[in-house]
Design an enzyme around this catalytic site. Structure first.
Site, PDB file in Angstrom:
ATOM      1  N   GLY A   1       0.827  -1.209   0.000  1.00  0.00           N
ATOM      2  CA  GLY A   1       0.000   0.000   0.000  1.00  0.00           C
ATOM      3  C   GLY A   1       0.861   1.259   0.000  1.00  0.00           C
ATOM      4  O   GLY A   1       2.097   1.185   0.047  1.00  0.00           O
ATOM      5  N   GLN A   2       0.208   2.397  -0.055  1.00  0.00           N
ATOM      6  CA  GLN A   2       0.922   3.672  -0.202  1.00  0.00           C
ATOM      7  C   GLN A   2       1.831   3.983   0.993  1.00  0.00           C
ATOM      8  O   GLN A   2       3.027   4.235   0.828  1.00  0.00           O
ATOM      9  CB  GLN A   2      -0.073   4.823  -0.351  1.00  0.00           C
ATOM     10  CG  GLN A   2      -1.086   4.626  -1.463  1.00  0.00           C
ATOM     11  CD  GLN A   2      -1.923   5.872  -1.656  1.00  0.00           C
ATOM     12  OE1 GLN A   2      -1.497   6.798  -2.324  1.00  0.00           O
ATOM     13  NE2 GLN A   2      -3.112   5.909  -1.065  1.00  0.00           N
TER      14      GLN A   2
ATOM     15  N   TYR B   1     -16.598   2.590   6.702  1.00  0.00           N
ATOM     16  CA  TYR B   1     -15.122   2.649   6.765  1.00  0.00           C
ATOM     17  C   TYR B   1     -14.682   3.469   7.984  1.00  0.00           C
ATOM     18  O   TYR B   1     -13.855   3.018   8.783  1.00  0.00           O
ATOM     19  CB  TYR B   1     -14.578   3.261   5.474  1.00  0.00           C
ATOM     20  CG  TYR B   1     -13.124   3.679   5.555  1.00  0.00           C
ATOM     21  CD1 TYR B   1     -12.096   2.736   5.548  1.00  0.00           C
ATOM     22  CD2 TYR B   1     -12.773   5.031   5.634  1.00  0.00           C
ATOM     23  CE1 TYR B   1     -10.764   3.131   5.624  1.00  0.00           C
ATOM     24  CE2 TYR B   1     -11.444   5.431   5.708  1.00  0.00           C
ATOM     25  CZ  TYR B   1     -10.446   4.480   5.712  1.00  0.00           C
ATOM     26  OH  TYR B   1      -9.127   4.884   5.786  1.00  0.00           O
TER      27      TYR B   1
ATOM     28  N   TRP C   1      -6.455  12.220   3.162  1.00  0.00           N
ATOM     29  CA  TRP C   1      -6.301  12.394   1.708  1.00  0.00           C
ATOM     30  C   TRP C   1      -4.925  11.936   1.212  1.00  0.00           C
ATOM     31  O   TRP C   1      -4.148  12.706   0.646  1.00  0.00           O
ATOM     32  CB  TRP C   1      -6.527  13.859   1.337  1.00  0.00           C
ATOM     33  CG  TRP C   1      -7.904  14.388   1.604  1.00  0.00           C
ATOM     34  CD1 TRP C   1      -8.861  13.876   2.441  1.00  0.00           C
ATOM     35  CD2 TRP C   1      -8.497  15.575   1.026  1.00  0.00           C
ATOM     36  NE1 TRP C   1      -9.996  14.654   2.420  1.00  0.00           N
ATOM     37  CE2 TRP C   1      -9.795  15.704   1.567  1.00  0.00           C
ATOM     38  CE3 TRP C   1      -8.047  16.535   0.124  1.00  0.00           C
ATOM     39  CZ2 TRP C   1     -10.654  16.750   1.225  1.00  0.00           C
ATOM     40  CZ3 TRP C   1      -8.898  17.581  -0.211  1.00  0.00           C
ATOM     41  CH2 TRP C   1     -10.183  17.678   0.330  1.00  0.00           C
TER      42      TRP C   1
ATOM     43  N   ASP D   1      -2.685 -12.096   7.518  1.00  0.00           N
ATOM     44  CA  ASP D   1      -3.951 -11.685   6.896  1.00  0.00           C
ATOM     45  C   ASP D   1      -4.858 -11.043   7.947  1.00  0.00           C
ATOM     46  O   ASP D   1      -5.372 -11.710   8.843  1.00  0.00           O
ATOM     47  CB  ASP D   1      -4.629 -12.908   6.265  1.00  0.00           C
ATOM     48  CG  ASP D   1      -5.884 -12.536   5.500  1.00  0.00           C
ATOM     49  OD1 ASP D   1      -6.340 -11.367   5.605  1.00  0.00           O
ATOM     50  OD2 ASP D   1      -6.418 -13.413   4.807  1.00  0.00           O
TER      51      ASP D   1
ATOM     52  N   ALA E   1      -4.860  -1.694   5.988  1.00  0.00           N
ATOM     53  CA  ALA E   1      -6.267  -1.474   6.345  1.00  0.00           C
ATOM     54  C   ALA E   1      -7.150  -1.826   5.161  1.00  0.00           C
ATOM     55  O   ALA E   1      -6.670  -1.903   4.022  1.00  0.00           O
ATOM     56  CB  ALA E   1      -6.493  -0.011   6.729  1.00  0.00           C
ATOM     57  N   TYR E   2      -8.411  -2.023   5.450  1.00  0.00           N
ATOM     58  CA  TYR E   2      -9.420  -2.110   4.402  1.00  0.00           C
ATOM     59  C   TYR E   2      -9.756  -0.657   4.057  1.00  0.00           C
ATOM     60  O   TYR E   2     -10.339   0.059   4.875  1.00  0.00           O
ATOM     61  CB  TYR E   2     -10.643  -2.858   4.938  1.00  0.00           C
ATOM     62  CG  TYR E   2     -11.767  -2.985   3.940  1.00  0.00           C
ATOM     63  CD1 TYR E   2     -12.063  -4.217   3.359  1.00  0.00           C
ATOM     64  CD2 TYR E   2     -12.539  -1.882   3.569  1.00  0.00           C
ATOM     65  CE1 TYR E   2     -13.094  -4.333   2.428  1.00  0.00           C
ATOM     66  CE2 TYR E   2     -13.555  -1.997   2.648  1.00  0.00           C
ATOM     67  CZ  TYR E   2     -13.832  -3.214   2.083  1.00  0.00           C
ATOM     68  OH  TYR E   2     -14.846  -3.332   1.171  1.00  0.00           O
TER      69      TYR E   2
ATOM     70  N   LYS F   1     -12.640   2.128  11.290  1.00  0.00           N
ATOM     71  CA  LYS F   1     -11.340   2.673  11.699  1.00  0.00           C
ATOM     72  C   LYS F   1     -11.421   3.200  13.130  1.00  0.00           C
ATOM     73  O   LYS F   1     -10.495   3.014  13.921  1.00  0.00           O
ATOM     74  CB  LYS F   1     -10.893   3.785  10.738  1.00  0.00           C
ATOM     75  CG  LYS F   1     -10.541   3.316   9.340  1.00  0.00           C
ATOM     76  CD  LYS F   1      -9.278   2.463   9.267  1.00  0.00           C
ATOM     77  CE  LYS F   1      -8.031   3.233   9.622  1.00  0.00           C
ATOM     78  NZ  LYS F   1      -6.820   2.335   9.521  1.00  0.00           N
TER      79      LYS F   1
HETATM   80  N1  LIG Z   1      -5.811   6.500   1.522  1.00  0.00           N
HETATM   81  C1  LIG Z   1      -6.254   7.565   2.226  1.00  0.00           C
HETATM   82  O1  LIG Z   1      -6.693   8.578   1.671  1.00  0.00           O
HETATM   83  C2  LIG Z   1      -6.183   7.544   3.735  1.00  0.00           C
HETATM   84  C3  LIG Z   1      -6.603   8.685   4.437  1.00  0.00           C
HETATM   85  C4  LIG Z   1      -6.508   8.681   5.833  1.00  0.00           C
HETATM   86  C5  LIG Z   1      -6.018   7.572   6.495  1.00  0.00           C
HETATM   87  N2  LIG Z   1      -5.650   6.482   5.782  1.00  0.00           N
HETATM   88  C6  LIG Z   1      -5.162   5.321   6.537  1.00  0.00           C
HETATM   89  O2  LIG Z   1      -3.769   5.211   6.282  1.00  0.00           O
HETATM   90  C7  LIG Z   1      -3.388   3.838   6.238  1.00  0.00           C
HETATM   91  C8  LIG Z   1      -2.630   3.558   4.966  1.00  0.00           C
HETATM   92  O3  LIG Z   1      -3.464   3.842   3.841  1.00  0.00           O
HETATM   93  P1  LIG Z   1      -2.953   3.587   2.361  1.00  0.00           P
HETATM   94  O4  LIG Z   1      -3.558   4.661   1.525  1.00  0.00           O
HETATM   95  O5  LIG Z   1      -1.479   3.356   2.369  1.00  0.00           O
HETATM   96  O6  LIG Z   1      -3.708   2.214   2.032  1.00  0.00           O
HETATM   97  P2  LIG Z   1      -3.653   1.361   0.697  1.00  0.00           P
HETATM   98  O7  LIG Z   1      -2.704   1.968  -0.294  1.00  0.00           O
HETATM   99  O8  LIG Z   1      -5.056   1.095   0.288  1.00  0.00           O
HETATM  100  O9  LIG Z   1      -2.997   0.014   1.201  1.00  0.00           O
HETATM  101  C9  LIG Z   1      -3.651  -0.815   2.089  1.00  0.00           C
HETATM  102  C10 LIG Z   1      -2.706  -1.915   2.486  1.00  0.00           C
HETATM  103  O10 LIG Z   1      -3.401  -2.767   3.395  1.00  0.00           O
HETATM  104  C11 LIG Z   1      -3.225  -4.103   2.962  1.00  0.00           C
HETATM  105  N3  LIG Z   1      -4.339  -4.938   3.351  1.00  0.00           N
HETATM  106  C12 LIG Z   1      -5.647  -4.766   3.068  1.00  0.00           C
HETATM  107  N4  LIG Z   1      -6.357  -5.809   3.548  1.00  0.00           N
HETATM  108  C13 LIG Z   1      -5.462  -6.644   4.144  1.00  0.00           C
HETATM  109  C14 LIG Z   1      -5.583  -7.877   4.807  1.00  0.00           C
HETATM  110  N5  LIG Z   1      -6.753  -8.499   4.945  1.00  0.00           N
HETATM  111  N6  LIG Z   1      -4.462  -8.453   5.319  1.00  0.00           N
HETATM  112  C15 LIG Z   1      -3.250  -7.848   5.178  1.00  0.00           C
HETATM  113  N7  LIG Z   1      -3.079  -6.685   4.530  1.00  0.00           N
HETATM  114  C16 LIG Z   1      -4.175  -6.097   4.022  1.00  0.00           C
HETATM  115  C17 LIG Z   1      -3.150  -3.998   1.446  1.00  0.00           C
HETATM  116  O11 LIG Z   1      -2.599  -5.191   0.941  1.00  0.00           O
HETATM  117  P3  LIG Z   1      -3.025  -5.782  -0.514  1.00  0.00           P
HETATM  118  O12 LIG Z   1      -2.151  -5.057  -1.502  1.00  0.00           O
HETATM  119  O13 LIG Z   1      -2.735  -7.217  -0.400  1.00  0.00           O
HETATM  120  O14 LIG Z   1      -4.474  -5.440  -0.701  1.00  0.00           O
HETATM  121  C18 LIG Z   1      -2.247  -2.780   1.297  1.00  0.00           C
HETATM  122  O15 LIG Z   1      -0.902  -3.134   1.461  1.00  0.00           O
HETATM  123  C19 LIG Z   1      -4.656   3.040   6.442  1.00  0.00           C
HETATM  124  O16 LIG Z   1      -4.749   2.686   7.786  1.00  0.00           O
HETATM  125  C20 LIG Z   1      -5.769   4.004   6.096  1.00  0.00           C
HETATM  126  O17 LIG Z   1      -6.953   3.700   6.795  1.00  0.00           O
HETATM  127  C21 LIG Z   1      -5.694   6.451   4.424  1.00  0.00           C
END
Ligand SMILES: NC(=O)c1ccc[n+]([C@@H]2O[C@H](COP(=O)([O-])OP(=O)(O)OC[C@H]3O[C@@H](n4cnc5c(N)ncnc54)[C@H](OP(=O)(O)O)[C@@H]3O)[C@@H](O)[C@H]2O)c1
Length: 298
Positions: free
Chosen positions: A10-11, A124, A149, A35, A59-60, A128
Site C-alpha cells: 500500500g501507499q 469505513y 487524503w 492476513d 487497512a481495508y 477505523k
Molecule cells: N488513503 C487515504 O486517503 C487515507 C486517508 C486517511 C487515512 N488512511 C489510513 O492510512 C493507512 C494507509 O493507507 P494507504 O492509503 O497506504 O492504504 P492502501 O494503499 O489502500 O494500502 C492498504 C494496504 O493494506 C493491505 N491490506 C488490506 N487488507 C489486508 C488484509 N486483509 N491483510 C493484510 N493486509 C491487508 C493492502 O494489501 P493488498 O495489496 O494485499 O491489498 C495494502 O498493502 C490506512 O490505515 C488508512 O486507513 C488512508
C-alpha cells in the site's frame, strides 16, 4: 530492533519500508502470511516474528465498498488491530497504527484535534474508529497516526486518477465543497521515521511518554477541486501532454457516492509541533515532489 510492518503493498507501507529498514530488521509479511481478515491467526504469527515494534498501516481502505462489506471492514480495521494491540500490551511492545479523518463527521470549519469527538459518517470511518478505540482499550504503548487524503506517485489514488482523466478528457468535474489537506505517503512515512529516530532506539519509552493519537498531515488546506487543479497545473508545467482545458467545481450533491464523506477534513497539527517539534510540509510542496518523481519516470 525487530519491526513488523504491515501493508507494504500500500501507499504508506511502501513509503515506510525503506525508512524503517534504516532503523532495524523489518519483517514485512504480505496478506498471505499476515492476513488481517483472519484476526484469530495473528497472535500466532506475532509470536513467530517476535517484533519489538509493530507498525500497522494496512487497512481495508475501499471507502465506498465498505458500505456493502461491513463485516470484512470491521474484521480488518477493528478486530485485527485489537488482536495486535492485545499481543503488544502482553509483550510490552509499542504499536504504531494509522487512522483517518473519516472518523469525524465533517461538521463546522475548525480543524479536528486529537481529542475532538469522532462521529463517523461511513462504515469505513466507523471501522477505523473501532480500531483506534480497541488499541486504546488494550493499552500497549501506542501512537495512532491520524492522517488525511493520502496519495503517492505510485498506486491507485486521486493523483494518478486525475492525471489519467486529464489525459483523456477536456473537462473534469471535481467536488469543491469538501475541504481537507492532501498528504503524500512520503510525508507520513518521513514523520513516523523522524519520531522513531528521535526515540534513539527506545520507541517503547518514547511512545509511552508522548504517544496517544497524533494528527499527521501536510500543511495548508484545499478542496478536491483545488487539489485536481494543482495536479494538472504541475504536470503540465513538467511537460505532460494533457487534454484537459477546464476543471469545473461541483458540489458533493452532484457527485453521489455510496459512502458519505466529511465536508470538513481539516486536522489540527498543533500537537505535532508542540510535542514532536515537527513542522508540517505545505501540501503544495509535497505535491511538487511527487509530480517531479512522476515526470522523471515518464
Ligand atoms: N488513503 C487515504 O486517503 C487515507 C486517508 C486517511 C487515512 N488512511 C489510513 O492510512 C493507512 C494507509 O493507507 P494507504 O492509503 O497506504 O492504504 P492502501 O494503499 O489502500 O494500502 C492498504 C494496504 O493494506 C493491505 N491490506 C488490506 N487488507 C489486508 C488484509 N486483509 N491483510 C493484510 N493486509 C491487508 C493492502 O494489501 P493488498 O495489496 O494485499 O491489498 C495494502 O498493502 C490506512 O490505515 C488508512 O486507513 C488512508
Amino acid at each position: 530492533m525487530r519491526i513488523l510492518l504491515t501493508g507494504t503493498s500500500g501507499q504508506v507501507g511502501a513509503a515506510l519500508l525503506p525508512l524503517l529498514e534504516q532503523q532495524g530488521r523489518v519483517f514485512a509479511p504480505g496478506r498471505e502470511a499476515f492476513d488481517l481478515s483472519r484476526p484469530d491467526t495473528l497472535a500466532g504469527a506475532l509470536d513467530a516474528y517476535s517484533p519489538d515494534l509493530i507498525v500497522n498501516p494496512a487497512a481495508y481502505t475501499a471507502v465506498d465498498r465498505a458500505e456493502d462489506e461491513r463485516e470484512l471492514a470491521f474484521r480488518v480495521n477493528a478486530e485485527a488491530p485489537a488482536v495486535m494491540a492485545q499481543w503488544a500490551a502482553r509483550q510490552g511492545v509499542p504499536m504504531i497504527h494509522l487512522s483517518t479523518d473519516y472518523v469525524f463527521d465533517g461538521s463546522g470549519t475548525a480543524p479536528w484535534r486529537e481529542d475532538s469527538e469522532p462521529n463517523p459518517l461511513s462504515v469505513y470511518g466507523a471501522s477505523k474508529l473501532a480500531g483506534d478505540r480497541a488499541i486504546i482499550a488494550a493499552a500497549p504503548a501506542h501512537l495512532i497516526v491520524r492522517t488525511s487524503w493520502v496519495y503517492a506517485a505510485t498506486g491507485a489514488n486521486f493523483l494518478n486518477t486525475i492525471i489519467r482523466l486529464a489525459g483523456e478528457r477536456e473537462e473534469l468535474r471535481i467536488v469543491a465543497d469538501q475541504i481537507g489537506v492532501p498528504t503524500s505517503a512520503r510525508v507520513i512515512a518521513d514523520t513516523i521515521a523522524g519520531v522513531l529516530s528521535a526515540a534513539q532506539g527506545e520507541p517503547a519509552r518514547m511512545i509511552e511518554r508522548r504517544g496517544g493519537i497524533l494528527n499527521v498531515a501536510c500543511g495548508g488546506e484545499t478542496s478536491w477541486h483545488g487539489f485536481a487543479s494543482a495536479i494538472v497545473e504541475r504536470m503540465r508545467a513538467r511537460g505532460a501532454a494533457l487534454k484537459c482545458r477546464r476543471i469545473v467545481p461541483i458540489s458533493t450533491a452532484e457527485y453521489p457516492t455510496r459512502a458519505r464523506r466529511p465536508a470538513n477534513s481539516r486536522l489540527s497539527l498543533a500537537r505535532l509541533g508542540e510535542v514532536f517539534r515537527l513542522e508540517a510540509t505545505p501540501w503544495t510542496e509535497a505535491l511538487a515532489r511527487e509530480c517531479e518523481q512522476l515526470a522523471a519516470k515518464a
